[in-house]
Write a protein that holds these residues in place. Structure first.
Motif, PDB file in Angstrom:
ATOM      1  N   GLY A 190     -18.035 -34.725 -17.335  1.00 30.05           N
ATOM      2  CA  GLY A 190     -19.248 -34.935 -16.553  1.00 30.05           C
ATOM      3  C   GLY A 190     -20.431 -35.423 -17.362  1.00 30.05           C
ATOM      4  N   MET A 191     -20.277 -35.537 -18.684  1.00 27.61           N
ATOM      5  CA  MET A 191     -21.392 -35.997 -19.504  1.00 27.61           C
ATOM      6  C   MET A 191     -21.643 -37.492 -19.333  1.00 27.61           C
ATOM      7  SD  MET A 191     -21.001 -33.903 -23.097  1.00 27.61           S
ATOM      8  CE  MET A 191     -22.536 -34.552 -23.759  1.00 27.61           C
ATOM      9  N   LEU A 192     -20.564 -38.258 -19.186  1.00 20.50           N
ATOM     10  CA  LEU A 192     -20.670 -39.700 -19.023  1.00 20.50           C
ATOM     11  C   LEU A 192     -20.158 -40.106 -17.646  1.00 20.50           C
ATOM     12  CD1 LEU A 192     -19.377 -41.029 -22.486  1.00 20.50           C
ATOM     13  CD2 LEU A 192     -21.736 -40.545 -21.798  1.00 20.50           C
ATOM     14  N   GLU A 193     -20.589 -41.266 -17.202  1.00 19.81           N
ATOM     15  CA  GLU A 193     -20.124 -41.833 -15.935  1.00 19.81           C
ATOM     16  C   GLU A 193     -19.775 -43.300 -16.164  1.00 19.81           C
ATOM     17  OE1 GLU A 193     -21.655 -42.727 -11.353  1.00 19.81           O
ATOM     18  OE2 GLU A 193     -22.999 -41.776 -12.812  1.00 19.81           O
ATOM     19  N   VAL A 194     -18.538 -43.635 -15.908  1.00 24.50           N
ATOM     20  CA  VAL A 194     -18.077 -45.020 -16.075  1.00 24.50           C
ATOM     21  C   VAL A 194     -18.290 -45.762 -14.765  1.00 24.50           C
ATOM     22  CG1 VAL A 194     -16.138 -46.523 -16.627  1.00 24.50           C
ATOM     23  CG2 VAL A 194     -16.365 -44.301 -17.773  1.00 24.50           C
ATOM     24  N   ARG A 195     -19.095 -46.813 -14.808  1.00 27.34           N
ATOM     25  CA  ARG A 195     -19.374 -47.618 -13.623  1.00 27.34           C
ATOM     26  C   ARG A 195     -18.733 -48.984 -13.803  1.00 27.34           C
ATOM     27  NH1 ARG A 195     -25.927 -46.421 -13.191  1.00 27.34           N
ATOM     28  NH2 ARG A 195     -25.768 -44.129 -13.199  1.00 27.34           N
ATOM     29  N   GLN A 196     -17.746 -49.260 -12.989  1.00 26.25           N
ATOM     30  CA  GLN A 196     -17.019 -50.513 -13.107  1.00 26.25           C
ATOM     31  C   GLN A 196     -17.977 -51.698 -13.024  1.00 26.25           C
ATOM     32  OE1 GLN A 196     -13.848 -50.843 -13.925  1.00 26.25           O
ATOM     33  NE2 GLN A 196     -13.669 -48.603 -13.984  1.00 26.25           N
ATOM     34  N   GLY A 197     -17.910 -52.549 -14.033  1.00 16.67           N
ATOM     35  CA  GLY A 197     -18.748 -53.737 -14.062  1.00 16.67           C
ATOM     36  C   GLY A 197     -20.161 -53.488 -14.550  1.00 16.67           C
ATOM     37  N   ASP A 198     -20.493 -52.218 -14.846  1.00 14.04           N
ATOM     38  CA  ASP A 198     -21.866 -51.913 -15.258  1.00 14.04           C
ATOM     39  C   ASP A 198     -21.913 -51.002 -16.479  1.00 14.04           C
ATOM     40  OD1 ASP A 198     -24.642 -52.091 -15.012  1.00 14.04           O
ATOM     41  OD2 ASP A 198     -24.766 -50.274 -13.803  1.00 14.04           O
ATOM     42  N   GLY A 199     -20.799 -50.819 -17.144  1.00 17.92           N
ATOM     43  CA  GLY A 199     -20.793 -50.026 -18.366  1.00 17.92           C
ATOM     44  C   GLY A 199     -20.670 -48.535 -18.137  1.00 17.92           C
ATOM     45  N   THR A 200     -20.971 -47.777 -19.194  1.00 16.86           N
ATOM     46  CA  THR A 200     -20.860 -46.311 -19.161  1.00 16.86           C
ATOM     47  C   THR A 200     -22.245 -45.713 -19.366  1.00 16.86           C
ATOM     48  OG1 THR A 200     -18.616 -46.401 -20.050  1.00 16.86           O
ATOM     49  CG2 THR A 200     -19.779 -44.302 -20.238  1.00 16.86           C
ATOM     50  N   TRP A 201     -22.595 -44.759 -18.489  1.00 15.61           N
ATOM     51  CA  TRP A 201     -23.929 -44.185 -18.475  1.00 15.61           C
ATOM     52  C   TRP A 201     -23.898 -42.694 -18.784  1.00 15.61           C
ATOM     53  CZ3 TRP A 201     -28.412 -47.000 -16.805  1.00 15.61           C
ATOM     54  CH2 TRP A 201     -28.142 -48.350 -16.505  1.00 15.61           C
ATOM     55  N   VAL A 202     -24.988 -42.194 -19.379  1.00 18.00           N
ATOM     56  CA  VAL A 202     -25.107 -40.762 -19.673  1.00 18.00           C
ATOM     57  C   VAL A 202     -25.530 -40.044 -18.395  1.00 18.00           C
ATOM     58  CG1 VAL A 202     -26.212 -38.996 -21.077  1.00 18.00           C
ATOM     59  CG2 VAL A 202     -25.766 -41.264 -22.049  1.00 18.00           C
ATOM     60  N   ARG A 203     -24.712 -39.081 -17.995  1.00 19.31           N
ATOM     61  CA  ARG A 203     -24.963 -38.365 -16.743  1.00 19.31           C
ATOM     62  C   ARG A 203     -25.565 -36.992 -16.968  1.00 19.31           C
ATOM     63  NH1 ARG A 203     -20.323 -37.231 -12.125  1.00 19.31           N
ATOM     64  NH2 ARG A 203     -21.681 -36.172 -10.633  1.00 19.31           N
ATOM     65  N   ALA A 204     -25.202 -36.316 -18.051  1.00 19.37           N
ATOM     66  CA  ALA A 204     -25.719 -34.971 -18.334  1.00 19.37           C
ATOM     67  C   ALA A 204     -25.819 -34.793 -19.839  1.00 19.37           C
ATOM     68  CB  ALA A 204     -24.821 -33.896 -17.735  1.00 19.37           C
ATOM     69  N   ALA A 205     -26.755 -33.927 -20.258  1.00 14.45           N
ATOM     70  CA  ALA A 205     -27.012 -33.749 -21.681  1.00 14.45           C
ATOM     71  C   ALA A 205     -25.970 -32.875 -22.376  1.00 14.45           C
ATOM     72  CB  ALA A 205     -28.397 -33.147 -21.891  1.00 14.45           C
ATOM     73  N   SER A 206     -25.074 -32.264 -21.609  1.00 10.48           N
ATOM     74  CA  SER A 206     -24.016 -31.448 -22.197  1.00 10.48           C
ATOM     75  C   SER A 206     -22.925 -31.225 -21.166  1.00 10.48           C
ATOM     76  CB  SER A 206     -24.559 -30.091 -22.664  1.00 10.48           C
ATOM     77  OG  SER A 206     -24.873 -29.284 -21.554  1.00 10.48           O
ATOM     78  N   GLY A 207     -21.758 -30.806 -21.656  1.00  7.95           N
ATOM     79  CA  GLY A 207     -20.680 -30.461 -20.736  1.00  7.95           C
ATOM     80  C   GLY A 207     -21.058 -29.280 -19.862  1.00  7.95           C
ATOM     81  N   LEU A 208     -21.798 -28.333 -20.425  1.00  9.22           N
ATOM     82  CA  LEU A 208     -22.258 -27.185 -19.654  1.00  9.22           C
ATOM     83  C   LEU A 208     -23.174 -27.653 -18.535  1.00  9.22           C
ATOM     84  CD1 LEU A 208     -22.744 -24.166 -19.103  1.00  9.22           C
ATOM     85  CD2 LEU A 208     -24.532 -24.234 -20.872  1.00  9.22           C
ATOM     86  N   GLY A 209     -24.092 -28.556 -18.877  1.00  7.60           N
ATOM     87  CA  GLY A 209     -25.011 -29.062 -17.868  1.00  7.60           C
ATOM     88  C   GLY A 209     -24.289 -29.759 -16.737  1.00  7.60           C
ATOM     89  N   ALA A 210     -23.272 -30.541 -17.082  1.00  8.67           N
ATOM     90  CA  ALA A 210     -22.510 -31.250 -16.055  1.00  8.67           C
ATOM     91  C   ALA A 210     -21.787 -30.273 -15.135  1.00  8.67           C
ATOM     92  CB  ALA A 210     -21.506 -32.190 -16.720  1.00  8.67           C
ATOM     93  N   ALA A 211     -21.204 -29.233 -15.733  1.00  8.72           N
ATOM     94  CA  ALA A 211     -20.501 -28.240 -14.920  1.00  8.72           C
ATOM     95  C   ALA A 211     -21.476 -27.490 -14.005  1.00  8.72           C
ATOM     96  CB  ALA A 211     -19.770 -27.242 -15.828  1.00  8.72           C
ATOM     97  N   LEU A 212     -22.642 -27.140 -14.541  1.00  4.08           N
ATOM     98  CA  LEU A 212     -23.643 -26.457 -13.727  1.00  4.08           C
ATOM     99  C   LEU A 212     -24.129 -27.346 -12.579  1.00  4.08           C
ATOM    100  CD1 LEU A 212     -25.832 -24.590 -16.369  1.00  4.08           C
ATOM    101  CD2 LEU A 212     -24.556 -23.547 -14.503  1.00  4.08           C
ATOM    102  N   ASP A 213     -24.337 -28.619 -12.878  1.00  8.72           N
ATOM    103  CA  ASP A 213     -24.776 -29.551 -11.839  1.00  8.72           C
ATOM    104  C   ASP A 213     -23.796 -29.559 -10.669  1.00  8.72           C
ATOM    105  OD1 ASP A 213     -27.124 -30.355 -13.009  1.00  8.72           O
ATOM    106  OD2 ASP A 213     -26.266 -32.116 -13.974  1.00  8.72           O
ATOM    107  N   ARG A 214     -22.503 -29.646 -11.006  1.00  5.77           N
ATOM    108  CA  ARG A 214     -21.488 -29.691  -9.952  1.00  5.77           C
ATOM    109  C   ARG A 214     -21.488 -28.408  -9.139  1.00  5.77           C
ATOM    110  NH1 ARG A 214     -18.460 -32.002 -14.203  1.00  5.77           N
ATOM    111  NH2 ARG A 214     -17.367 -30.040 -14.559  1.00  5.77           N
ATOM    112  N   TYR A 215     -21.616 -27.273  -9.829  1.00  3.51           N
ATOM    113  CA  TYR A 215     -21.564 -25.991  -9.128  1.00  3.51           C
ATOM    114  C   TYR A 215     -22.804 -25.772  -8.263  1.00  3.51           C
ATOM    115  CZ  TYR A 215     -20.918 -21.064  -8.195  1.00  3.51           C
ATOM    116  OH  TYR A 215     -20.771 -19.869  -7.560  1.00  3.51           O
ATOM    117  N   VAL A 216     -23.976 -26.087  -8.832  1.00  2.16           N
ATOM    118  CA  VAL A 216     -25.228 -25.822  -8.124  1.00  2.16           C
ATOM    119  C   VAL A 216     -25.329 -26.638  -6.849  1.00  2.16           C
ATOM    120  CG1 VAL A 216     -27.727 -26.199  -8.272  1.00  2.16           C
ATOM    121  CG2 VAL A 216     -26.537 -25.002 -10.119  1.00  2.16           C
TER     122      VAL A 216
END
Length: 229
Positions: free
Chosen positions: A62-88
């Motif tokens: 969940g830290m990165l997000e691959v967008r087809q045709g637009d590269g890879t973007w930073v989605r969360a500052a940590s794996g913990l943050g990404a997991a919390l985002d999904r849960y919250v």
């Protein structure tokens, strides 16, 4: 912080670690696109497959997000943050606020002990800005300003673990503030005295009073959500 050629013993693991470090350190901020694959390959001195596997692993976390045709973007500052985002995003607003109440109490207590002159200046300015937004009846601005105020209190605690946890509970808090701000106006002007009490307790270095003021602030939001039964 330059990228380095990893040790051969665990190429993919080292690539993952270095890329995580770039995100966590802020070299690759949340919401930005990371360097393209050829640049990563050259900087790390590894093969394309190693870079792709590392990106895939970080995207899965969940830290990165691959967008087809637009590269890879930073989605969360940590794996913990990404997991919390999904849960919250799936959690009940009241449950999130109840957890945040306890964390914010400790943030307020630590802020009273650890705040700097710059922290106090930021909090004072944020409080003044909230008065201006309320007077202008700027609902969206008021919500953003309230969130900014909470973040400044947390930052003044100078505890990076607490900051990380509260940051990823922020979306739920923002949604709750947005839901309740109209009700706050309906029963009178926003209750700035609680914000003011909190800032003054932090200024005075009074941890216990700061904790009680923080509780009062979150209790107001919980009360506006109504009886859970």
């Amino acid at each position: 912080m330059p990228l380095e050629t990893p040790r051969r013993a665990s190429v993919i693991g080292d690539v993952i670690t270095q890329m995580e470090t770039m995100v966590v350190s802020g070299e690759w901020p949340v919401g930005t696109r990371i360097p393209p694959e050829p640049e990563l390959v050259a900087a790390l001195g590894v093969g394309r497959n190693s870079v792709r596997e590392a990106v895939r692993a970080l995207a899965h976390s969940g830290m990165l997000e691959v967008r087809q045709g637009d590269g890879t973007w930073v989605r969360a500052a940590s794996g913990l943050g990404a997991a919390l985002d999904r849960y919250v995003r799936r959690a009940d607003a009241r449950h999130v606020l109840e957890v945040r109440r306890g964390l914010e109490r400790e943030a307020a207590r630590l802020a009273a002990r650890n705040r700097t002159a710059d922290d106090l200046a930021g909090l004072t300015a944020a409080l003044g800005r909230q008065h201006e937004l309320a007077a202008a009846d700027d609902r969206d601005g008021f919500v953003r300003g309230d969130l900014a105020f909470h973040r400044l209190v947390t930052a003044a605690a100078h505890n990076p673990v607490l900051t990380e946890l509260l940051e990823h509970l922020g979306d739920a808090l923002g949604a709750t503030i947005a839901l309740t701000v109209d009700e706050q106006h309906a029963v009178g002007s926003p209750l700035f005295h609680v914000h003011t009490d909190l800032v003054e307790a932090i200024r005075a270095g009074d941890a216990e009073t700061a904790g009680r003021a923080s509780d009062a602030l979150l209790d107001e939001l919980l009360a506006l959500l109504g009886d859970p039964t």
